[in-house]
Enzyme design. Structure first.
Site, PDB file in Angstrom:
ATOM      1  N   SER A  95      28.543 -29.650  22.480  1.00  0.00           N
ATOM      2  CA  SER A  95      28.230 -30.059  23.851  1.00  0.00           C
ATOM      3  C   SER A  95      26.933 -30.848  23.848  1.00  0.00           C
ATOM      4  O   SER A  95      26.026 -30.563  23.048  1.00  0.00           O
ATOM      5  CB  SER A  95      28.076 -28.831  24.759  1.00  0.00           C
ATOM      6  OG  SER A  95      27.616 -29.213  26.043  1.00  0.00           O
TER       7      SER A  95
ATOM      8  N   TYR B 191      24.221 -20.924  26.638  1.00  0.00           N
ATOM      9  CA  TYR B 191      25.291 -21.857  26.273  1.00  0.00           C
ATOM     10  C   TYR B 191      24.718 -22.993  25.416  1.00  0.00           C
ATOM     11  O   TYR B 191      25.290 -23.331  24.369  1.00  0.00           O
ATOM     12  CB  TYR B 191      25.936 -22.427  27.535  1.00  0.00           C
ATOM     13  CG  TYR B 191      27.073 -23.378  27.250  1.00  0.00           C
ATOM     14  CD1 TYR B 191      28.304 -22.893  26.818  1.00  0.00           C
ATOM     15  CD2 TYR B 191      26.915 -24.751  27.408  1.00  0.00           C
ATOM     16  CE1 TYR B 191      29.352 -23.766  26.549  1.00  0.00           C
ATOM     17  CE2 TYR B 191      27.950 -25.626  27.146  1.00  0.00           C
ATOM     18  CZ  TYR B 191      29.160 -25.137  26.711  1.00  0.00           C
ATOM     19  OH  TYR B 191      30.195 -26.003  26.438  1.00  0.00           O
TER      20      TYR B 191
END
Length: 267
Positions: free
Chosen positions: A129, A142
């Site tokens: 990501s 995250y």
């Protein structure tokens, strides 16, 4: 011969888009889900695999190798989201997201590497990501899992290159998927010092996802990587602002970049 591809987390979102696209391009695609029998019919074969259970990983890989005689590409896509202030988020939930996004991905890599070494070729694509390039407020855990997987990708790339295996990561920005429904949300506690800022950022995150890019762009990016003779280690797929933020992180003084992020997230 068409390449044999294993894609984890292929029942929805980015994984489903990649699996469908590659299947349409003539690849032999095996997607995975924890409970494939409870899902609709797909244009590719969906098999059971839970990245938290190494026995299911081994069974899935063994099934593909016995059926096809080889495994050319792994797309490590399965993952989960998590939101919350560091102070408010239960540590057990932090461990759970690391187990899925980092250790789960590593366990799948470990399962396919012996076959790829045996056949002297293979491509492993880890879906990370753009959030992994920076610590984002209320998404720090995250960001940490995806940043860790980026670093593991770099190390693994050097370790397995002598065997003809390539390890690459593709980092998406904001995409229109159902990730928000599947992520762990730390509750907005009434007595939390972060209550107002966290709630405002939850609303902002959901807006970013719903207004994100079409997952087909990730599918096209993965297809291009698979067909690149000498691929890079890091690829970023997203809007201009997504990709530019990584450049700014690299060139700006850290306090300037932090101020920019805090302004963006209205902190």
């Amino acid at each position: 011969m068409s390449k044999v591809v294993l894609i984890t987390g292929a029942s929805s979102g980015i994984g489903k888009s990649i699996a469908t696209f590659l299947s349409e391009k003539g690849y032999k695609v095996y997607g995975t889900s924890r409970n494939p029998k409870n899902l609709e019919t797909f244009s590719f074969e969906l098999i059971a695999l839970d990245v938290l259970k190494v026995d299911t990983i081994a069974t899935a890989v063994d099934f593909i190798v016995k059926k096809e005689g080889r495994l050319d590409v792994l797309v490590n896509n399965a993952g989960m989201g998590i939101t919350g202030a560091i102070e408010d988020t239960p540590t057990d939930e932090m461990r759970a997201v690391f187990n899925t996004n980092l250790f789960g991905a590593i366990d799948v890599m470990k399962a396919v590497l012996p076959q790829m070494r045996k056949q002297k070729h293979g491509i492993i694509i880890n879906v990370t990501s753009i959030a992994g390039y920076m610590g984002l407020p209320f998404r720090g855990l995250y960001s940490a899992t995806k940043g860790a997987l980026e670093t593991v990708t770099e190390a693994a790339s050097m370790e397995v290159k002598p065997f003809g295996i390539k390890v690459i990561n593709v980092a998406p920005g904001d995409f229109a998927t159902n990730i928000a429904a599947g992520r762990y949300h730390t509750p907005v506690f009434e007595n939390s010092a972060y209550k107002e800022n966290y709630q405002a950022n939850l609303d902002l995150m959901d807006a970013h996802v719903s207004g994100g890019m079409d997952p087909i762009e990730m599918a096209k990016a993965v297809y291009k990587v698979i067909n690149t003779k000498n691929p890079k280690i890091h690829y970023k797929v997203g809007g201009t602002l997504d990709k530019f933020s990584v450049v700014l992180k690299r060139i700006l003084p850290d306090t300037w970049f932090e101020k920019m992020l805090m302004n963006h997230y209205k902190l």
